[in-house]
Design a protein around this motif. Structure first.
Motif, PDB file in Angstrom:
ATOM      1  N   ARG A 219       0.817  -1.211   0.000  1.00 29.34           N
ATOM      2  CA  ARG A 219       0.000   0.000   0.000  1.00 29.34           C
ATOM      3  C   ARG A 219       0.854   1.265   0.000  1.00 29.34           C
ATOM      4  O   ARG A 219       0.424   2.329  -0.412  1.00 29.34           O
ATOM      5  CB  ARG A 219      -0.929  -0.013   1.207  1.00 29.34           C
ATOM      6  CG  ARG A 219      -1.987  -1.089   1.097  1.00 29.34           C
ATOM      7  CD  ARG A 219      -3.018  -0.973   2.198  1.00 29.34           C
ATOM      8  NE  ARG A 219      -4.065  -1.984   2.041  1.00 29.34           N
ATOM      9  CZ  ARG A 219      -4.009  -3.188   2.564  1.00 29.34           C
ATOM     10  NH1 ARG A 219      -2.956  -3.555   3.281  1.00 29.34           N
ATOM     11  NH2 ARG A 219      -4.993  -4.041   2.380  1.00 29.34           N
ATOM     12  N   ILE A 222       1.242   3.305  -3.067  1.00 29.28           N
ATOM     13  CA  ILE A 222       0.183   4.242  -3.412  1.00 29.28           C
ATOM     14  C   ILE A 222       0.212   5.444  -2.475  1.00 29.28           C
ATOM     15  O   ILE A 222       0.060   6.599  -2.895  1.00 29.28           O
ATOM     16  CB  ILE A 222      -1.195   3.551  -3.302  1.00 29.28           C
ATOM     17  CG1 ILE A 222      -1.235   2.273  -4.147  1.00 29.28           C
ATOM     18  CG2 ILE A 222      -2.320   4.500  -3.707  1.00 29.28           C
ATOM     19  CD1 ILE A 222      -1.194   2.502  -5.613  1.00 29.28           C
ATOM     20  N   PRO A 292      -3.535   1.942  -8.379  1.00 27.97           N
ATOM     21  CA  PRO A 292      -3.632   0.582  -7.843  1.00 27.97           C
ATOM     22  C   PRO A 292      -3.435  -0.482  -8.909  1.00 27.97           C
ATOM     23  O   PRO A 292      -2.834  -1.537  -8.629  1.00 27.97           O
ATOM     24  CB  PRO A 292      -5.054   0.525  -7.285  1.00 27.97           C
ATOM     25  CG  PRO A 292      -5.446   1.927  -7.066  1.00 27.97           C
ATOM     26  CD  PRO A 292      -4.756   2.707  -8.110  1.00 27.97           C
ATOM     27  N   GLN A 302      -6.336  -4.306  -3.758  1.00 26.71           N
ATOM     28  CA  GLN A 302      -6.854  -3.232  -4.608  1.00 26.71           C
ATOM     29  C   GLN A 302      -8.115  -2.618  -4.001  1.00 26.71           C
ATOM     30  O   GLN A 302      -8.899  -3.310  -3.350  1.00 26.71           O
ATOM     31  CB  GLN A 302      -7.151  -3.774  -6.004  1.00 26.71           C
ATOM     32  CG  GLN A 302      -5.879  -4.071  -6.785  1.00 26.71           C
ATOM     33  CD  GLN A 302      -6.188  -4.627  -8.156  1.00 26.71           C
ATOM     34  OE1 GLN A 302      -7.298  -5.100  -8.409  1.00 26.71           O
ATOM     35  NE2 GLN A 302      -5.191  -4.602  -9.027  1.00 26.71           N
TER      36      GLN A 302
END
Lengths: 351, 617
Positions: A219, A222, A292, A302
């Protein structure tokens, strides 16, 4: 006639420059040349002309306002209709949805007839369900844990990005607004350049950096690029530069430190902009799809937006309910910060 | 300020909604797997693959007794107690089942009521009036029709000469009418002559009386004597013209009978009467004899008297002649009138006759009426026969019904009086199908008695391909059953349920240790193996009223992951080898077939697959 008058005035000007005193010959003006009757006629004529001009301007204004209203109305309908249909169709059964919209998927690649089917029968947009049912919601909330996990994935990705970006952007914007040196201006200009770049241009460098950092398919791949995004810094910098310098100097005279100036003066005065940016950033990252898809190859990590962008024939039965539920968080955020959003955006460009 | 408060409240409401939403979402997420596992059944699947299946051609059958005595129940009775169980050895007459006494006698009463009704109906049928019939009405109708036919035939003959008869009668009529008119005139003239002569005679007698002095002469008008002068007559006295000439009949005598009497028959066969050839052209006026006036009477009385007497004699002679003529004319007139009457009657009669067409129609109608009458007579005779047969049949039916009802009543009465069911023979009790409190039916089996010396047989069902190598007399191996000596094929017949693909092999079974009916015996015909396209675990195949089927798992992938839905596929089991079966059906190639499920499945159900990823083996 005009040339003579021009030459006469030119001569008078050069004499005046040389301080040569000559006799002033009064030249009668346009009105003085007219007698009383001609003046009245002239004023009457001019009055009519001005009235016509005013009436024409009034009509033009009304037409332009009406035309603008119609455009705004059409745009509003175009924007609302999909949302409305999404909400209405979320109460249809899976069979009814497949019956109404299955043709869309039959027209996609992988189906035998493809476009021919789509052309032969367009999807049926139905306002009223044949039978109102909560089947989609039940399937989604009680029999699809994956959906809930993806929902939480969205929250887990978006909330840190928004919070982190607000912290970073406030600090950076204060720096750019408070200390305006040449190097900082160059750095600020580079931020503007980055902001103007299309998102797809920076996606590949992001991917490479994430790969180098070893955070690919996590994660953080992102969250970190999101935290250090440029748009919020630019907007907050422009906003903080509107803070009168007298406030800061007064606090300095009172003995305030730089952190105190930042937390007590700069941030409170930028509250509207911060809330507006938070809302915009939340909505922006709530709907992100490309990052993603590229940086999170693990499907289980996602967010929900990726699922909604990949709805296919197998999932169409719950697609509308998923979309309706997915609309709730941004809607609540908007309702919460509606006033901040309007004020923050409107005052961002005021000097 | 108020606006600020409102906005603050609004934001508070939104925050609460956000928190609630997140909490609900968190709770749902926490319980999501639990809910899903509770609602979506977990299944174990295996792939239907091509494989070799080794199997034995075996069949299982039940031992049945060849001389089993079946005892059925009594309708409506309730079992009180069952005193023996299956395979108990019983003697003939042993009580096997006791029955509750009957309280409800409605069945018997109904039967008796039916019997009484049938007896009454029989009596009524026997007392019914005789169906003998003389068919008088129909016969009379036939005779009437025959008469009408004869009359119609006569009419048609008469109608053929109708016009001719009318013409002849009219000719006769016209001729006789003219003759009658002439004769009437003549009769009137003759009558006048007679009357005139009579007057003259009376006048002469009166003159004579005057002459004789016995009477006073009183001239009477119209009455005068020849010798008396007419007071009114101024003419001179006639010149002694002979009386004969004066009174001579001016009417010529007809030459023949002018009115021949018409015959009674008006038909043209009678010749028409010939009219008188001589027409009476002269009016028969009586010329009075010239009377002698009283004044002119000679005074000579004797001479006058003689003359008068002579005159009287002449007049009387003329009177006789005139009367004769009158009689002759009258007779002719009568004959002519009769001929007219006869001709008129003949015309009327002839005109009353029908025309030829009407007579022909009448003949056809009469013939049709005769046919109808004959048919009615025939039908009446047939119906009478049918009615008689029906009456006889109903009597026989009632007699049979009475006989049957009587038997039923007797049987029912005996059943109602019966309180136990006993063994009909010595042997083993078998197939006891009732228990305490059961309601018996007439067709329901209560128990069977298998005699001790009974022989036994078993029927096996084999595929036709397997039976090809079998024949009656062949022995099956009985090594699995030590108490069985021999299992010998006695007959091979097609299976009525599946005559093309299946055969029923009946075998006799012998044993030294005693067999019991109901024992299950499995025999093996041969062993073989074959390769099949779809071999799955035997547990995958289920069966219901629609046949055998398996559930195939259909996988659909999406952003939310894989979804599995089961689809029912009807299959045909080609072969089985205990744990595995070879099946055929649509869509079975490499299909995931459900072999085990934690819940009953239905077509279209969503399922979860058993995860073997964590298994090390």
């Amino acid at each position: 006639m005009e040339e003579n008058l021009y030459q006469q005035r030119k001569d008078e000007a050069s004499r005046a420059r040389r301080k040569v005193q000559t006799t002033y010959v009064h030249q009668p003006s346009f009105f003085e040349k007219m007698d009383e009757k001609e003046r009245e006629e002239f004023f009457a004529r001019e009055k009519k002309r001005s009235e016509r001009a005013l009436r024409a301007r009034f009509i033009r204004n009304r037409i332009s306002i009406g035309f603008g209203f119609l455009i705004a109305l059409a745009a509003s309908i175009l924007a609302i209709v999909p949302v409305f249909y999404t909400f209405i169709n979320s109460f249809m059964s899976s069979a009814e949805i497949s019956s109404n919209y299955g043709v869309i998927f039959q027209s996609l690649s992988g189906h035998v007839q493809q476009g021919a089917t789509y052309l032969a029968s367009t999807p049926t947009l139905t306002m009223v369900p044949q039978r109102v049912t909560f089947e989609q919601y039940a399937n989604l909330l009680f029999m699809s844990p994956t959906y809930l996990f993806k929902f939480w994935n969205s929250i887990i990705l978006v909330v840190p990005i928004v919070v982190g970006q607000m912290i970073a952007s406030c600090l950076a914007a204060y720096s750019f607004a408070r200390y305006r040196k040449k190097r900082r201006e160059v750095l600020f200009f580079s931020y503007i350049i980055l902001m103007l770049m299309p998102f797809q241009v920076t996606l590949v460098p992001n991917y490479m950096i994430a790969d180098q950092l070893g955070i690919l398919n996590t994660r953080w791949a992102i969250i970190l690029p999101g935290i250090f995004s440029t748009f919020a810094i630019y907007l907050l910098t422009k906003y903080m530069r509107q803070i009168p310098i007298a406030y800061i100097e007064a606090t300095k005279l009172d003995g305030a430190t730089e952190w105190q100036i930042f937390t007590r003066i700069a941030v409170p005065m930028c509250k509207n902009a911060i809330f507006a940016l938070s809302i915009l950033l939340f909505i922006d990252y709530w709907n992100m799809v490309e990052q993603p898809l590229v940086l999170l190859t693990d499907v289980s990590k996602q967010p929900m937006s990726v699922f909604l962008s990949q709805i296919n024939e197998a999932e169409i039965g719950i697609a509308f309910a998923a979309s309706a539920l997915y609309m709730i968080p941004p809607l609540l955020i908007f309702l919460w910060g509606e006033d901040y959003l309007v004020e923050g955006i409107s005052r961002a460009g005021v000097k | 300020m108020k606006k600020h408060e409102s906005k603050k409240n609004s934001r508070r409401w939104v925050i609460r909604a956000m928190v609630t939403f997140l909490v609900v979402l968190a709770l749902l997420t926490f319980f999501s797997n639990t809910i899903m596992n509770a609602t979506i059944p977990l299944v174990v699947t295996s792939t239907a693959t091509r494989g070799n299946l080794a199997f034995t051609n075996s069949a299982t059958g039940q031992v049945v007794s060849d001389s089993e005595i079946k005892v059925k129940g009594l309708e409506g009775r309730t079992v009180s107690e069952v005193l023996h169980t299956n395979y108990d050895q019983v003697q003939a007459g042993d009580v096997i089942v006791t029955l509750l006494p009957v309280e409800d006698m409605s069945d018997l009463e109904t039967l008796e009521s039916d019997l009484r009704t049938a007896q009454r109906n029989l009596e009524y049928a026997r007392r019914a009036p005789s169906h003998a019939n003389t068919f008088i009405t129909e016969t009379q109708a036939v005779r009437t029709a025959e008469r009408n036919l004869a009359q119609a035939q006569a009419d048609i003959n008469s109608a053929a000469t109708r016009d001719e008869a009318i013409a002849a009668a009219r000719a006769t009529l016209s001729a006789n009418q003219a003759a009658a008119a002439a004769l009437t005139t003549q009769v009137a003239a003759a009558t006048a002559s007679v009357e005139a002569i009579q007057l003259q005679i009376e006048a002469c007698y009166a003159r004579l009386a005057v002459i004789d002095g016995t009477a006073v002469v009183t001239p009477v008008p119209g009455m005068y004597c020849k010798l008396d002068p007419d007071p009114s007559d101024t003419t001179p006295e006639p010149t002694g013209e002979p009386l004969e000439e004066v009174v001579a009949d001016p009417t010529p005598e007809p030459t023949g009978d002018p009115t021949p009497a018409p015959t009674a028959d008006p038909t043209p066969t009678t010749e028409p009467t010939v009219a008188p050839t001589t027409e009476p052209t002269v009016t028969p006026t009586v010329t009075p004899v010239p009377a002698v006036p009283t004044s002119a009477i000679p005074t000579n009385n004797s001479n006058d008297r003689t003359a008068i007497l002579n005159q009287i004699a002449q007049l009387q002679q003329q009177l006789v002649e005139a009367q004769n003529r009158l009689a002759g004319y009258s007779a002719q007139l009568t004959a002519a009138n009769e001929a007219v009457t006869a001709a008129t009657t003949a015309i009327t009669t002839a005109e009353a006759l029908p025309s030829s067409y009407a007579a022909q129609d009448a003949l056809v109608d009469a013939q049709a009426a005769l046919d109808a009458a004959n048919l009615a007579l025939s039908d009446a005779r047939i119906n009478a026969g049918i009615n008689a047969d029906k009456a006889q049949d109903s009597i026989e039916d009632y007699e049979r019904q009475i006989e049957t009802l009587t038997a039923k009543v007797n049987k029912k009465r005996a059943e109602l009086e019966q309180t136990e069911i006993v063994a009909p023979a010595d042997g083993y009790l078998y197939n006891v199908g009732v228990s305490e409190g059961d309601k018996l039916t007439a067709e329901g089996l209560v128990f069977s008695i298998v005699p001790q010396d009974s022989t036994y047989s078993v029927s096996f069902t084999f595929p036709t391909t397997v039976v090809q190598n079998m024949q009656p007399g062949q022995e099956f191996s009985s090594s699995n059953y030590y108490w069985i000596n021999k299992i010998v094929i006695t007959s091979i017949k097609p299976d009525p349920q599946n005559p093309r693909e299946s055969r029923i092999v009946k075998c006799s079974v012998s044993s030294d240790y005693g067999l019991m009916p109901g024992e299950s015996i499995t025999v093996t015909a041969d062993r073989s193996n074959a390769t099949y396209d779809h071999v799955v675990a035997a547990s995958a195949v289920s069966e219901d009223n629609s046949g055998k089927f398996v559930y195939v798992v259909i996988r659909s992938s999406g952003p939310l992951g894989d979804r599995y839905v089961v689809r029912r596929v009807t299959v045909n089991v080609e072969e089985t080898s205990g744990a595995f079966v070879a099946i055929s059906g649509e869509g079975l190639d490499n299909a995931m077939v459900v072999t085990r499920s934690e819940q009953p499945l239905h077509n279209g159900d969503r399922v979860r697959l058993e995860d073997y990823s964590g298994d090390s083996n």
